[in-house]
Design an enzyme around this catalytic site. Structure first.
Site, mmCIF file in Angstrom:
data_model
loop_
_atom_site.group_PDB
_atom_site.id
_atom_site.type_symbol
_atom_site.label_atom_id
_atom_site.label_comp_id
_atom_site.label_asym_id
_atom_site.label_seq_id
_atom_site.Cartn_x
_atom_site.Cartn_y
_atom_site.Cartn_z
ATOM 1 N N TYR A 109 0.781 -1.181 -0.148
ATOM 2 C CA TYR A 109 0.015 -0.076 0.163
ATOM 3 C C TYR A 109 0.898 1.213 0.005
ATOM 4 C CZ TYR A 109 -4.663 2.111 0.625
ATOM 5 O OH TYR A 109 -5.759 2.958 0.449
ATOM 6 N N LYS A 132 -3.680 8.201 3.195
ATOM 7 C CA LYS A 132 -4.744 7.789 3.881
ATOM 8 C C LYS A 132 -4.360 8.109 5.288
ATOM 9 C CE LYS A 132 -7.451 5.872 0.859
ATOM 10 N NZ LYS A 132 -8.732 6.814 0.535
#
Ligand SMILES: NC(=O)c1ccc[n+]([C@@H]2O[C@H](COP(=O)([O-])OP(=O)(O)OC[C@H]3O[C@@H](n4cnc5c(N)ncnc54)[C@H](O)[C@@H]3O)[C@@H](O)[C@H]2O)c1
Length: 253
Positions: free
Chosen positions: A154, A161
């Site tokens: 990720y 995020k």
């Protein structure tokens, strides 16, 4: 019109396919009595085609959330369809390939900057562009993937995020005196176009499919949570992150 969102006017960003979390948000919102306006990025004719698959075809406004002209024009374009907004859904994320799939140590700043602009800063930009149309009791909702942990593959999207989760708290702080709420839904992995663009995304899938109740192809639980947060049933909840992840964040492996 009856339903949880009867009479509510919602702006929903982020529809690109009928697998998009935003498509599910728009669909359930209409089923619950809301009037929905969509925004689309880039491939407008595709988004318009997808909009026809909703229970009621929704108008589509072009919005690149990094384009200041688009943001400045947004109010005028939304007002062609609704006279104000009760809710705004931010379902937007993007990171260049260098930022994903294990590239954390090598991704250049220009690419990281793009990821942060589209995926983090835009939450505030979108809220500000919509602010003149929003009154007390209205709200903004965005989507995150649990950023309290570092996930394999990720990479910089995880950093984006983490920033989004912080920006959500600051948005709640700065919009609170206007009676406007800001909340996030932290969803587990779902097979959407954005997810498929992450090399090695299947590593998430394997971990989640063993969890009770988690479906990689059912966007509706996350969508319902977004809409519940925009309904009148969370009038005093802001700066919050609601996990819709089958309990993954709470239960050890
Ligand atoms: N799919 C998952 O596993 C998952 C899990 C948790 C959170 N999320 C988040 O949910 C949100 C929606 O993603 P999705 O999974 O439905 O994928 P998706 O690919 O269907 O949606 C992503 C959207 O972002 C839009 N977008 C990209 N750049 C943009 C720009 N510059 N301006 C405006 N729009 C732009 C795309 O057009 C697309 O509609 C994202 O924030 C994503 O990070 C997804």
């Amino acid at each position: 019109m009856s339903g949880l969102l009867a009479g509510k006017r919602l702006l929903v960003t982020g529809v690109i396919t009928d697998q998009s979390i935003a498509f599910s948000v728009a669909k359930v919102a209409q089923e619950e009595g809301a009037q929905v306006v969509l925004t689309g990025f880039g491939r407008l004719s595709l988004v318009e085609r997808i909009a026809k698959r909703l229970p009621k075809e929704a108008p589509v406004i072009e919005l690149d959330v990094t384009n200041t002209e688009h943001l400045a024009a947004l109010e005028g374009k939304v007002r062609e369809h609704v006279d104000g907004l009760d809710g705004v859904v931010h379902a937007i994320g993007f990171a260049p390939q260098s930022c994903l799939g294990g590239g954390f140590l090598d991704a250049p700043w220009e690419d990281v900057a793009t990821a942060l602009h589209v995926s983090t800063y835009s939450y505030k930009s979108l809220a500000m562009a919509c602010l003149p149309m929003m009154g007390r009791g209205s709200g903004v909702v965005g989507l995150t993937f649990d950023a309290t942990l570092a996930w394999p593959v990720y990479d910089w999207m995880g950093v984006a995020k983490a920033g989004l989760e912080s920006a959500n708290r600051y948005l709640a702080l700065h919009l609170g005196d206007r009676g406007i709420r800001a909340n996030l839904v932290s969803a587990g992995p779902l097979r959407t176009m954005a997810a498929r663009s992450i090399p090695g995304f299947d590593q998430f899938e394997d971990a989640w499919t063993q969890r009770a109740g988690w479906s990689l192809t059912d966007q509706e639980p996350a969508a319902r949570a977004c809409l519940a947060l925009l309904s009148d049933w969370f009038p005093a909840t802001t700066g919050e992150i609601v996990h819709v992840d089958g309990g993954y964040h709470a239960v050890g492996a």
